[in-house]
Write an enzyme that holds these catalytic residues in place. Structure first.
Site, mmCIF file in Angstrom:
data_model
loop_
_atom_site.group_PDB
_atom_site.id
_atom_site.type_symbol
_atom_site.label_atom_id
_atom_site.label_comp_id
_atom_site.label_asym_id
_atom_site.label_seq_id
_atom_site.Cartn_x
_atom_site.Cartn_y
_atom_site.Cartn_z
ATOM 1 N N LYS A 186 -9.422 -3.150 -13.760
ATOM 2 C CA LYS A 186 -8.071 -2.562 -13.774
ATOM 3 C C LYS A 186 -7.204 -3.218 -12.701
ATOM 4 O O LYS A 186 -6.091 -3.669 -12.974
ATOM 5 C CB LYS A 186 -8.161 -1.051 -13.511
ATOM 6 C CG LYS A 186 -6.827 -0.399 -13.210
ATOM 7 C CD LYS A 186 -6.943 1.073 -12.934
ATOM 8 C CE LYS A 186 -7.256 1.413 -11.501
ATOM 9 N NZ LYS A 186 -6.120 1.288 -10.564
ATOM 10 N N ASN A 187 -7.717 -3.261 -11.481
ATOM 11 C CA ASN A 187 -6.881 -3.753 -10.385
ATOM 12 C C ASN A 187 -6.571 -5.242 -10.504
ATOM 13 O O ASN A 187 -5.546 -5.700 -10.015
ATOM 14 C CB ASN A 187 -7.523 -3.454 -9.023
ATOM 15 C CG ASN A 187 -7.426 -1.970 -8.683
ATOM 16 O OD1 ASN A 187 -6.751 -1.214 -9.382
ATOM 17 N ND2 ASN A 187 -8.099 -1.561 -7.623
ATOM 18 N N ARG A 219 1.506 3.036 -8.214
ATOM 19 C CA ARG A 219 1.870 2.228 -7.050
ATOM 20 C C ARG A 219 1.855 0.724 -7.344
ATOM 21 O O ARG A 219 2.674 -0.037 -6.817
ATOM 22 C CB ARG A 219 0.910 2.558 -5.903
ATOM 23 C CG ARG A 219 1.231 1.823 -4.627
ATOM 24 C CD ARG A 219 0.372 2.255 -3.452
ATOM 25 N NE ARG A 219 0.368 1.230 -2.421
ATOM 26 C CZ ARG A 219 1.303 1.077 -1.497
ATOM 27 N NH1 ARG A 219 2.329 1.897 -1.461
ATOM 28 N NH2 ARG A 219 1.225 0.113 -0.602
ATOM 29 N N CYS A 242 5.365 7.996 -1.784
ATOM 30 C CA CYS A 242 5.137 7.288 -0.525
ATOM 31 C C CYS A 242 6.154 7.742 0.509
ATOM 32 O O CYS A 242 7.295 7.999 0.184
ATOM 33 C CB CYS A 242 5.300 5.790 -0.724
ATOM 34 S SG CYS A 242 4.010 5.083 -1.710
ATOM 35 N N ARG A 253 5.413 2.798 6.324
ATOM 36 C CA ARG A 253 4.153 2.420 5.699
ATOM 37 C C ARG A 253 4.164 1.782 4.315
ATOM 38 O O ARG A 253 3.494 0.775 4.113
ATOM 39 C CB ARG A 253 3.225 3.647 5.648
ATOM 40 C CG ARG A 253 2.828 4.064 7.034
ATOM 41 C CD ARG A 253 1.523 4.729 7.013
ATOM 42 N NE ARG A 253 0.480 3.854 6.529
ATOM 43 C CZ ARG A 253 -0.662 4.263 6.047
ATOM 44 N NH1 ARG A 253 -0.870 5.538 5.920
ATOM 45 N NH2 ARG A 253 -1.572 3.416 5.672
ATOM 46 N N ASP A 285 -12.611 2.423 -2.842
ATOM 47 C CA ASP A 285 -12.577 2.943 -4.211
ATOM 48 C C ASP A 285 -13.951 3.394 -4.717
ATOM 49 O O ASP A 285 -14.050 3.899 -5.841
ATOM 50 C CB ASP A 285 -11.991 1.889 -5.172
ATOM 51 C CG ASP A 285 -10.492 1.724 -5.004
ATOM 52 O OD1 ASP A 285 -9.885 2.528 -4.275
ATOM 53 O OD2 ASP A 285 -9.931 0.781 -5.599
ATOM 54 N N ILE A 298 -9.592 3.094 5.222
ATOM 55 C CA ILE A 298 -8.460 2.432 4.546
ATOM 56 C C ILE A 298 -7.325 3.417 4.283
ATOM 57 O O ILE A 298 -6.170 3.108 4.524
ATOM 58 C CB ILE A 298 -8.904 1.795 3.195
ATOM 59 C CG1 ILE A 298 -10.138 0.907 3.387
ATOM 60 C CG2 ILE A 298 -7.754 1.017 2.553
ATOM 61 C CD1 ILE A 298 -9.926 -0.358 4.179
ATOM 62 N N ARG A 313 -6.676 6.834 -16.284
ATOM 63 C CA ARG A 313 -5.942 5.717 -15.677
ATOM 64 C C ARG A 313 -6.894 4.564 -15.380
ATOM 65 O O ARG A 313 -6.481 3.409 -15.381
ATOM 66 C CB ARG A 313 -5.300 6.167 -14.362
ATOM 67 C CG ARG A 313 -4.118 7.100 -14.517
ATOM 68 C CD ARG A 313 -3.461 7.324 -13.169
ATOM 69 N NE ARG A 313 -3.362 6.048 -12.467
ATOM 70 C CZ ARG A 313 -3.420 5.906 -11.152
ATOM 71 N NH1 ARG A 313 -3.567 6.946 -10.374
ATOM 72 N NH2 ARG A 313 -3.333 4.708 -10.605
#
Ligand code: UD1
Length: 423
Positions: free
Chosen positions: A22-23, A94, A118, A123, A309, A331, A401
């Site tokens: 996915k990423n 995001r 956000c 940030r 993750d 993280i 998702r």
């Protein structure tokens, strides 16, 4: 809204095919904005996040044809394009912020909504915007939108030192730099496999990139990029998730397409926990070595460290391991939302800031639980595999998702799992 019902206590056996990442796909898709020629992705995952990115790119003028039930995404972005990424789509995800670099590189200007949820200011995208500013862009925040403009209509190469190895910022700057004038060097770049996959695809399109997979990436800008066909790298997070299933439920599962180099730090922790991971001709085979897995301490870090993750899924496993484990989340600040839900299932977890201490119990108990985010939701399903009785995971739109057909994949290896459509 759909929910997933898992009845625990069934050992697993068989093969699970791991999808494309996915990423990686979410970073590869915006690369279509960099070229007038077609970019085709194969091995794409079939997920709602991919649909959201499709919607966003189409709103900018890309033509996207989804083939083979979504496994192939053929994209092409020629002619005049729209340079405004609207809040209504961006707020859903995001990763929508990954259109900023490509739009700016192609058109010299872009207006991109800040991702929803956000904190505006320091940030959310400061590493992305500071980098683009170094490349000659001026960026103003107005009404929740970043208004970006390249001086003289074209970005120029720069040396950029990241304060943190941000995955998204590395991807945005790398894409922007492919069409910039001159050379860009990213120091303290992210080293995730998804970065290497994006760099490989961009090279196929004609980009000149070196050093991806290390902390220093050098990009020599070119005048134009062409088309390419690129297979999306295996999803290491889906892989790690399914590797945990037989550890929690018992049995043995072979993850087809799995590669040790994608999950080395994670596999090391499994080994320390008494789990056998073996490389096969087609992937990775996972089973417990003895009885219950044992406790192990975990700290999340940028790649090649233990991935944030997989923290929630690892916690689900440690809930039924023998002994006390300490998990440190380095993280994200607030990434233990799954802990109270696991406690509802009988887990013993104490959270203090970014540290969670888990004392393993022999057996968890099924309960109705609520998915709070993508990885949290799958951790509850994993926990349900070993829990006594029925676990009902609600709000599974988070799950959809990032995981394609989770109930089919786990069901095929013997889990008692079903999706109940919501009203
Ligand atoms: C990506 C992954 C996500 C994963 C994360 C960390 C995608 C689509 N998502 O997200 O699944 O959990 O990497 O491995 O690939 N930060 C800033 N300023 C910035 C950018 C980031 O302070 O400009 C902070 C973030 O708030 C966070 C940390 O840096 O605390 C990591 O963020 P980053 O590596 O950028 O993650 P994403 O690219 O958003």
């Amino acid at each position: 809204m759909d929910s997933i019902i898992v009845k625990g206590g069934k050992p697993l056996s068989g093969q699970i095919h791991i999808a494309g990442a996915k990423n990686a796909a979410l970073a590869l898709m915006p690369a279509t904005l960099l070229s007038e020629e077609p970019l085709t992705l194969t091995n794409a995952p079939r997920l709602s996040d991919i649909k959201t990115m499709t919607e966003l790119l189409q709103s900018l003028g890309a033509e996207i044809t989804s083939m083979q039930d979504g496994k192939v995404q053929a994209m092409s972005t020629h002619g005049t394009i729209n340079t405004t990424a609207d809040y209504d789509i961006v707020r859903k995800m995001r990763a929508s912020n990954l259109v900023l670099g490509p739009l700016l590189a192609r058109e010299g200007h872009a207006v991109v909504s800040l991702p929803g949820g956000c904190a505006i200011g320091a940030r959310p995208m400061d590493i992305h915007t500071d980098g683009l500013e170094k490349m000659g862009a001026s960026i103003d925040l107005k009404d929740g939108y970043l208004h970006a403009k390249a001086a003289g209509g074209k970005l120029k190469g720069a040396v950029i030192d990241f304060p943190f190895a941000s995955v998204g910022a590395t991807e945005n700057i790398m894409m922007a730099a492919t069409l910039a004038k001159g050379t860009t060097v990213i120091n303290n770049a992210a080293r995730e496999p998804e970065i290497v996959d994006l760099a490989t695809c961009l090279r196929r399109m004609g980009a000149q990139i070196d050093g991806d997979g290390t902390a220093t990436i050098t990009i020599q800008g070119v005048d134009r990029l062409g088309g390419a066909t690129h297979p999306v790298v295996t999803d290491r997070i889906e892989l790690g998730t399914y590797m945990l299933a037989p550890v929690i439920a018992g049995g043995e599962v072979e993850c087809i397409g799995g590669r040790m180099d994608l999950v080395a730090a994670f596999a090391e922790k499994l080994d320390a926990s008494g789990v056998s991971v073996t490389e096969t001709a087609n992937g990775l085979k996972v089973a417990r070595k003895n009885g219950r897995p044992t406790a192990v301490d975990v700290t999340t870090e940028p790649f090649p460290g233990f991935p944030t993750d997989l923290q929630a899924q690892m916690m689900a496993m440690l809930c039924v391991a023998e002994g006390k484990s300490v998990l440190e989340e380095k993280i994200f600040e607030n990434r233990f939302m799954h802990a109270p839900e696991l406690v509802r299932m009988g887990a013993e977890i104490e959270v203090h800031g970014g540290t969670a201490t888990v004392t393993g119990v022999e057996r968890m108990k099924g309960a109705p639980v609520m998915a709070t985010d993508l990885r949290a939701s799958v951790s509850l399903i994993l926990a349900g595999l070993a829990a006594e009785g029925e676990t009902q995971v609600n709000r599974v739109y988070h799950l959809d998702r990032g995981y394609e057909h989770v109930e089919d994949k786990l069901g095929a290896v013997g889990a008692d799992i079903k999706r109940v459509p919501g009203s």
